[in-house]
Structures are given as structure tokens and as C-alpha cells.
Motif scaffolding. Structure first.
Motif, PDB file in Angstrom:
ATOM      1  N   GLU A   1       0.652  -1.105   0.143  1.00  0.00           N
ATOM      2  CA  GLU A   1       0.094  -0.120   0.110  1.00  0.00           C
ATOM      3  C   GLU A   1       0.546   1.524  -0.420  1.00  0.00           C
ATOM      4  OE1 GLU A   1      -3.314  -0.325  -0.124  1.00  0.00           O
ATOM      5  OE2 GLU A   1      -3.433   1.832  -0.219  1.00  0.00           O
ATOM      6  N   ALA A   2       1.958   1.279   0.806  1.00  0.00           N
ATOM      7  CA  ALA A   2       2.589   2.740   0.876  1.00  0.00           C
ATOM      8  C   ALA A   2       3.882   3.068  -0.409  1.00  0.00           C
ATOM      9  CB  ALA A   2       3.880   2.012   1.687  1.00  0.00           C
ATOM     10  N   ASN A   3       3.760   1.061  -1.103  1.00  0.00           N
ATOM     11  CA  ASN A   3       4.373   1.878  -2.496  1.00  0.00           C
ATOM     12  C   ASN A   3       3.563   2.430  -3.492  1.00  0.00           C
ATOM     13  OD1 ASN A   3       6.980   0.993  -1.872  1.00  0.00           O
ATOM     14  ND2 ASN A   3       5.875  -1.192  -2.120  1.00  0.00           N
ATOM     15  N   LEU A   4       2.207   1.646  -3.090  1.00  0.00           N
ATOM     16  CA  LEU A   4       1.455   2.628  -4.483  1.00  0.00           C
ATOM     17  C   LEU A   4       1.262   3.969  -4.052  1.00  0.00           C
ATOM     18  CD1 LEU A   4      -0.707  -0.514  -4.685  1.00  0.00           C
ATOM     19  CD2 LEU A   4       0.662   0.215  -6.661  1.00  0.00           C
ATOM     20  N   GLU A   5       1.531   3.986  -2.473  1.00  0.00           N
ATOM     21  CA  GLU A   5       1.203   5.744  -2.643  1.00  0.00           C
ATOM     22  C   GLU A   5       1.851   6.751  -3.113  1.00  0.00           C
ATOM     23  OE1 GLU A   5       0.118   7.089   1.642  1.00  0.00           O
ATOM     24  OE2 GLU A   5      -1.072   5.266   1.793  1.00  0.00           O
ATOM     25  N   SER A   6       2.967   5.735  -2.603  1.00  0.00           N
ATOM     26  CA  SER A   6       4.226   7.005  -2.918  1.00  0.00           C
ATOM     27  C   SER A   6       4.459   7.579  -4.566  1.00  0.00           C
ATOM     28  CB  SER A   6       5.844   6.087  -2.193  1.00  0.00           C
ATOM     29  OG  SER A   6       6.700   6.903  -3.341  1.00  0.00           O
ATOM     30  N   LEU A   7       4.114   5.996  -4.920  1.00  0.00           N
ATOM     31  CA  LEU A   7       4.122   5.890  -6.776  1.00  0.00           C
ATOM     32  C   LEU A   7       2.499   7.321  -7.218  1.00  0.00           C
ATOM     33  CD1 LEU A   7       5.204   4.607  -8.895  1.00  0.00           C
ATOM     34  CD2 LEU A   7       4.175   2.771  -9.191  1.00  0.00           C
ATOM     35  N   ASP A   8       2.275   6.874  -6.440  1.00  0.00           N
ATOM     36  CA  ASP A   8       1.146   8.242  -6.697  1.00  0.00           C
ATOM     37  C   ASP A   8       1.690   9.879  -6.726  1.00  0.00           C
ATOM     38  OD1 ASP A   8      -1.315   6.573  -8.454  1.00  0.00           O
ATOM     39  OD2 ASP A   8      -2.430   6.562  -5.974  1.00  0.00           O
TER      40      ASP A   8
ATOM     41  N   ALA B   1       5.424 -11.416  -9.408  1.00  0.00           N
ATOM     42  CA  ALA B   1       4.584 -11.328  -9.833  1.00  0.00           C
ATOM     43  C   ALA B   1       3.520  -9.946  -9.880  1.00  0.00           C
ATOM     44  CB  ALA B   1       4.055 -12.999 -10.505  1.00  0.00           C
ATOM     45  N   GLU B   2       3.499 -10.296  -8.294  1.00  0.00           N
ATOM     46  CA  GLU B   2       2.177  -9.110  -8.250  1.00  0.00           C
ATOM     47  C   GLU B   2       2.618  -8.487  -7.873  1.00  0.00           C
ATOM     48  OE1 GLU B   2       0.756  -9.987  -3.948  1.00  0.00           O
ATOM     49  OE2 GLU B   2      -0.490  -8.731  -3.926  1.00  0.00           O
ATOM     50  N   MET B   3       4.146  -7.650  -7.950  1.00  0.00           N
ATOM     51  CA  MET B   3       4.351  -6.121  -7.331  1.00  0.00           C
ATOM     52  C   MET B   3       4.706  -5.764  -8.909  1.00  0.00           C
ATOM     53  SD  MET B   3       6.786  -6.063  -4.326  1.00  0.00           S
ATOM     54  CE  MET B   3       7.013  -4.612  -4.512  1.00  0.00           C
ATOM     55  N   GLN B   4       5.007  -6.823 -10.137  1.00  0.00           N
ATOM     56  CA  GLN B   4       5.206  -6.142 -11.580  1.00  0.00           C
ATOM     57  C   GLN B   4       3.312  -6.081 -11.611  1.00  0.00           C
ATOM     58  OE1 GLN B   4       6.507  -9.761 -12.931  1.00  0.00           O
ATOM     59  NE2 GLN B   4       8.226  -8.727 -13.341  1.00  0.00           N
ATOM     60  N   ARG B   5       2.651  -6.364 -11.426  1.00  0.00           N
ATOM     61  CA  ARG B   5       1.737  -6.272 -12.194  1.00  0.00           C
ATOM     62  C   ARG B   5       0.711  -4.297 -11.736  1.00  0.00           C
ATOM     63  NH1 ARG B   5      -3.848  -7.281  -9.947  1.00  0.00           N
ATOM     64  NH2 ARG B   5      -2.288  -8.622  -8.295  1.00  0.00           N
ATOM     65  N   LEU B   6       1.090  -4.521 -10.040  1.00  0.00           N
ATOM     66  CA  LEU B   6       0.935  -3.189  -9.207  1.00  0.00           C
ATOM     67  C   LEU B   6       1.447  -2.612  -9.640  1.00  0.00           C
ATOM     68  CD1 LEU B   6       0.320  -4.701  -5.866  1.00  0.00           C
ATOM     69  CD2 LEU B   6      -1.739  -3.853  -7.806  1.00  0.00           C
ATOM     70  N   MET B   7       2.893  -2.708  -9.422  1.00  0.00           N
ATOM     71  CA  MET B   7       3.639  -1.112 -10.381  1.00  0.00           C
ATOM     72  C   MET B   7       3.964  -0.794 -11.276  1.00  0.00           C
ATOM     73  SD  MET B   7       5.561  -1.490  -6.210  1.00  0.00           S
ATOM     74  CE  MET B   7       4.977  -2.106  -5.090  1.00  0.00           C
ATOM     75  N   ASN B   8       4.614  -1.557 -12.161  1.00  0.00           N
ATOM     76  CA  ASN B   8       5.098  -1.784 -13.623  1.00  0.00           C
ATOM     77  C   ASN B   8       4.246  -2.283 -14.738  1.00  0.00           C
ATOM     78  OD1 ASN B   8       7.296  -1.077 -15.605  1.00  0.00           O
ATOM     79  ND2 ASN B   8       8.671  -2.575 -14.909  1.00  0.00           N
ATOM     80  N   PRO B   9       2.434  -1.478 -14.901  1.00  0.00           N
ATOM     81  CA  PRO B   9       2.372  -1.588 -16.075  1.00  0.00           C
ATOM     82  C   PRO B   9       2.604  -1.528 -17.308  1.00  0.00           C
ATOM     83  CG  PRO B   9       1.142   0.042 -15.271  1.00  0.00           C
ATOM     84  CD  PRO B   9       2.417  -0.501 -14.074  1.00  0.00           C
ATOM     85  N   ASN B  10       3.777  -0.387 -17.369  1.00  0.00           N
ATOM     86  CA  ASN B  10       3.811   0.097 -18.397  1.00  0.00           C
ATOM     87  C   ASN B  10       5.691  -0.785 -19.330  1.00  0.00           C
ATOM     88  OD1 ASN B  10       2.180   1.339 -19.115  1.00  0.00           O
ATOM     89  ND2 ASN B  10       3.153   3.130 -18.108  1.00  0.00           N
ATOM     90  N   GLY B  11       5.395  -1.922 -18.109  1.00  0.00           N
ATOM     91  CA  GLY B  11       6.999  -2.825 -18.944  1.00  0.00           C
ATOM     92  C   GLY B  11       8.189  -1.705 -18.603  1.00  0.00           C
TER      93      GLY B  11
ATOM     94  N   TYR C   1      13.206   6.247 -16.758  1.00  0.00           N
ATOM     95  CA  TYR C   1      13.117   6.128 -15.291  1.00  0.00           C
ATOM     96  C   TYR C   1      12.826   4.336 -15.844  1.00  0.00           C
ATOM     97  CZ  TYR C   1       8.289   4.324 -12.459  1.00  0.00           C
ATOM     98  OH  TYR C   1       7.616   3.968 -11.685  1.00  0.00           O
ATOM     99  N   VAL C   2      12.705   3.815 -13.965  1.00  0.00           N
ATOM    100  CA  VAL C   2      13.462   2.559 -13.700  1.00  0.00           C
ATOM    101  C   VAL C   2      13.093   1.925 -12.118  1.00  0.00           C
ATOM    102  CG1 VAL C   2      15.447   2.196 -15.100  1.00  0.00           C
ATOM    103  CG2 VAL C   2      15.488   2.734 -12.416  1.00  0.00           C
ATOM    104  N   ILE C   3      12.412   0.816 -12.032  1.00  0.00           N
ATOM    105  CA  ILE C   3      12.107   0.478 -10.754  1.00  0.00           C
ATOM    106  C   ILE C   3      12.674  -0.433 -10.286  1.00  0.00           C
ATOM    107  CG2 ILE C   3       9.879  -0.799  -9.576  1.00  0.00           C
ATOM    108  CD1 ILE C   3       7.675   0.341 -11.392  1.00  0.00           C
ATOM    109  N   GLN C   4      13.162  -0.623  -8.784  1.00  0.00           N
ATOM    110  CA  GLN C   4      14.154  -1.372  -8.141  1.00  0.00           C
ATOM    111  C   GLN C   4      13.021  -1.772  -6.998  1.00  0.00           C
ATOM    112  OE1 GLN C   4      17.151  -0.167  -4.887  1.00  0.00           O
ATOM    113  NE2 GLN C   4      18.389  -0.860  -6.241  1.00  0.00           N
ATOM    114  N   TYR C   5      12.814  -3.259  -7.166  1.00  0.00           N
ATOM    115  CA  TYR C   5      12.183  -3.978  -5.759  1.00  0.00           C
ATOM    116  C   TYR C   5      13.353  -4.334  -4.757  1.00  0.00           C
ATOM    117  CZ  TYR C   5       9.271  -4.334  -9.549  1.00  0.00           C
ATOM    118  OH  TYR C   5       8.082  -4.196 -11.080  1.00  0.00           O
TER     119      TYR C   5
END
Ligand SMILES: Nc1nc2c(ncn2[C@@H]2O[C@H](COP(=O)(O)OP(=O)(O)OP(=O)(O)O)[C@@H](O)[C@H]2O)c(=O)[nH]1
Ligand SMILES: [Mg+2]
Lengths: 163, 196
Positions: free
Chosen positions: B111-118, B152-162, B136-140
Motif C-alpha cells: 500500500e505504501a509503495n502504491l501511495e508513493s508512486l501516486d 509477479a504481484e509487484m510487477q502487475r501493480l507497479m509496472n504496468p508499462n514494463g 524511469y526504472v523501478i527497483q524492487y
């Protein structure tokens, strides 16, 4: 969407440095630095050799940014002049135009009154120099013929990371 | 906004590490600092609270080498992740050339990740920027922890554009340089494309 790169040519550097070197003498300053609002050092002059100018530039820009936001909270547009008084050295910071920050470091060989007076005069000249710089950048926009970066290859980029 | 100085033949770019509180942004910079040759790095500045939470930013200047005769420098910044430091985050994003979003892999931090991304989207939009047009890149991060959520769940939620993405454990350094190189590469490619 991205801002265009901010470009500085030799001619810009010379023009700005001349103003700053004169200000060092006129204001009896220890050192003078010009930094852009994103925290990049533009020029430096004076006797403060060996100070960490990269840190100085980044911190000065952050300080100005934070103070500018504070200004807006209390209903000012900005605080164009900041003065930090130390036991020996003092820092006088002024905004020049919309994008630049002039930092004067001085000690007991000078005074706040003198620095203020000389900075005022130099600011006008600097603002003019920055305008000229912007005009030059407009006249010669980066293009394949004058930008070294248009030719960067993926290999060049890989080489950067090879060490 | 990158800065090209023809006079000193230097080019400077600004990279910002963004993400929720305690996700490991400062740890990324510390690892880079510890593993970089002294002649290639400047001083690392950390403006932090007594509890070692970032208060304003961390700053680390790096010199990568030369490209076409120009010294290539990257200025790395982290933002303070705690929600109430939003005013500071906006300031640090000014003039950004590339963004690393550091996500905290722990399931309870989704939840905190998604809030920060918003919040990142919002703050960039305020400056007329948009993640889809910015390097722009993402680090898990924190993949080492037993409570890490499935990739898989993190990618789906945070990186829809790949966009480029990396698994990391900043505490041991795993994935830290891969992330940095990837965003630096995108920034340089952008600079090239902008001057064509
Ligand atoms: N297990 C584990 N711990 C980590 C990892 N990365 C960071 N940590 C720990 O997480 C805590 C917070 O790390 P910081 O780097 O300070 O977090 P931050 O994102 O800078 O936090 P703010 O400054 O509050 O925004 C520290 O105790 C780190 O040691 C990791 O990959 N694995
Ligand atoms: Mg931090």
C-alpha cells in the motif's frame, strides 16, 4: 516534455567570470560562486581554493529552494536576499533573474554594507549576461552539427560503465 | 534539466531516488558511495534526522568517465520518503533527468509503495513532467526478506508499462549498480535523442 538541456559556451563563461572577478575585488570578498537553481556550479572566483564546490552548489540551491517555498507559505513570492552570519565568515546569497544564485563569502576585511552595495550593481550586469546567454542558446539550438551528443552510440554509453 | 558546459567540457545530469519511507533509498546511495573509487566520487551529503531518516535529501556526485570528450557527471539525490515531507520532495524533483522508484518488497508495504508512486506521478505532473516520457526504472528492494511479496504481484501493480525493473537487496548491494546503470543509460540516450 523534458526541459531542454541548459547549455553554456566559452563566451558565456568568460562574460560571467569577468563580472564575478570584478565583484571579488570591489566587495573585498573571499570567494564568489554562481550556481543555477538546480544546484550546478556555473563559475567561481576568489581565494577559496579547495572548497568542495559541488556540495556548496547543491546545498545553496536547496537552501534557496526551501526558503522560496517558505516565502510562499507566508505569502511572499520569494526571499531574494539571504544573509548568514558566522563568527568569522559570512554568506550573502542573492537571486539573479529567475534561474541563478549569487553567493558571496566574506570576512572582516569587508562588511555587509559594502557587499550589499556592490552586489546590487553586479546583479544588474549578471542579469544582462544571463539574458545574452539565453539568446545565444536560442540562436544556436543543439543540432547534429553542433552537439557532440547527437552522435553518441550505445557503445559509448557501454564504455562509461566498463570500469 | 541536464547541464552541458562547453567551457569546462562537462555534462551534469540529475537522478532522483523516490519511494516510500524506509524502502532503502539512502541505503542505495550508501552502497554506491562505498563501492566507488575515491577519484570518481564527491562527498556524500545526508541531511537527516537524529533517527537517520532522510529529512531533506541525500546527495552523491559521481563522475562516470568521458563521452565524446565531455566529463559525464551524475548527481544522485534521494527524497525523504515519509508522507509529511511532501514539500521537500517537490523541491528535489525540480530539474530531474531520471527517476528510480525504489519499492519496498515487504508484503505489508504494498500500500505504501502504491501511495508513493501516486505521489510521484502527482508531483511530476505539477512540473509538467510525466513518467512515461522521463527516463524511469523501478527497483524492487529488500528481496532478501522472508515476507517479500511475489514478484509477479509487484510487477502487475507497479509496472504496468514494463519499464526496466530490477530485484535488489540494497543492504548487501545486490542489484544496486544494475539499477543505477540502467537509469544512467536512459538519461544519456534521452540526451542524444533530444539533440538530434
Ligand atoms: N533486509 C533489508 N534491509 C534493508 C534493505 N535496504 C535497506 N534496508 C534497511 O531498511 C532501513 C531503511 O533504509 P533507508 O535506506 O534509510 O530507507 P529510506 O528509503 O532512505 O527511508 P527515508 O529516508 O525515511 O525515506 C535501514 O535499516 C536499512 O538497513 C534490503 O535490501 N534488505
Ligand atoms: Mg533516506
Amino acid at each position: 516534455m523534458r526541459d531542454l538541456p541548459f547549455v553554456m559556451y566559452d563566451e558565456d563563461q568568460r562574460q560571467i567570470l569577468a563580472i564575478v572577478e570584478r565583484l571579488v575585488r570591489d566587495a573585498n570578498a573571499k570567494g564568489i560562486f554562481i550556481v543555477d537553481r538546480n544546484g550546478q556550479l556555473i563559475v567561481e572566483a576568489g581565494e577559496m581554493h579547495g572548497v568542495d564546490t559541488t556540495s556548496l552548489a547543491s546545498l545553496a540551491a536547496s537552501c534557496v529552494a526551501a526558503t522560496g517555498s517558505l516565502a510562499q507559505i507566508v505569502g511572499e513570492e520569494d526571499f531574494p536576499v539571504h544573509f548568514h552570519q558566522g563568527r568569522r565568515d559570512n554568506l550573502h546569497i542573492t537571486l539573479v533573474g529567475t534561474s541563478f544564485i549569487l553567493i558571496v563569502v566574506f570576512d572582516e576585511r569587508s562588511s555587509l554594507g559594502l557587499v550589499r552595495l556592490r552586489v546590487k550593481k553586479a546583479s544588474a550586469a549578471l542579469a544582462k549576461a544571463f539574458e545574452d546567454m539565453a539568446k545565444r542558446a536560442e540562436r544556436a539550438p543543439a543540432s547534429p552539427t553542433n552537439s557532440p551528443f547527437s552522435e553518441i552510440t550505445d557503445e559509448d554509453i557501454d564504455n562509461l560503465f566498463s570500469t | 534539466m541536464s547541464f552541458i558546459n562547453y567551457s569546462s567540457r562537462e555534462i551534469n545530469c540529475k537522478i532522483v531516488y523516490y519511494g516510500p519511507g524506509l524502502c532503502g533509498k539512502t541505503t542505495n546511495l550508501q552502497h554506491i558511495y562505498n563501492r566507488t573509487n575515491p577519484e570518481l566520487k564527491g562527498k556524500m551529503i545526508s541531511l537527516e534526522t537524529e533517527a537517520e531518516r532522510t529529512l531533506f535529501f541525500d546527495f552523491l556526485p559521481l563522475a562516470l568517465g568521458e563521452i565524446r570528450g565531455f566529463k559525464t557527471r551524475f548527481h544522485l539525490y534521494t527524497v525523504p520518503g515519509q508522507v509529511f515531507y511532501d514539500a521537500s520532495r517537490k523541491l528535489i524533483l525540480k530539474g530531474v533527468d531520471g527517476v528510480v522508484f525504489v519499492a519496498d518488497s515487504q508484503a505489508e508495504r504494498l500500500e505504501a509503495n502504491l501511495e508513493s508512486l501516486d505521489n510521484l506521478h502527482l508531483n511530476l505532473a505539477e512540473q509538467g513532467h510525466d513518467l512515461s516520457s522521463l527516463p524511469y526504472v523501478i527497483q524492487y528492494n529488500k528481496r532478501d526478506l522472508p515476507n517479500a511479496a511475489p514478484m509477479a504481484e509487484m510487477q502487475r501493480l507497479m509496472n504496468p508499462n514494463g519499464v526496466p525493473e530490477f530485484e535488489a537487496s540494497a543492504a548487501t548491494g545486490l542489484g544496486v549498480f544494475e539499477t543505477l546503470k540502467s537509469v544512467a543509460r536512459l538519461v544519456l540516450q534521452e540526451l542524444r535523442d533530444a539533440s538530434r
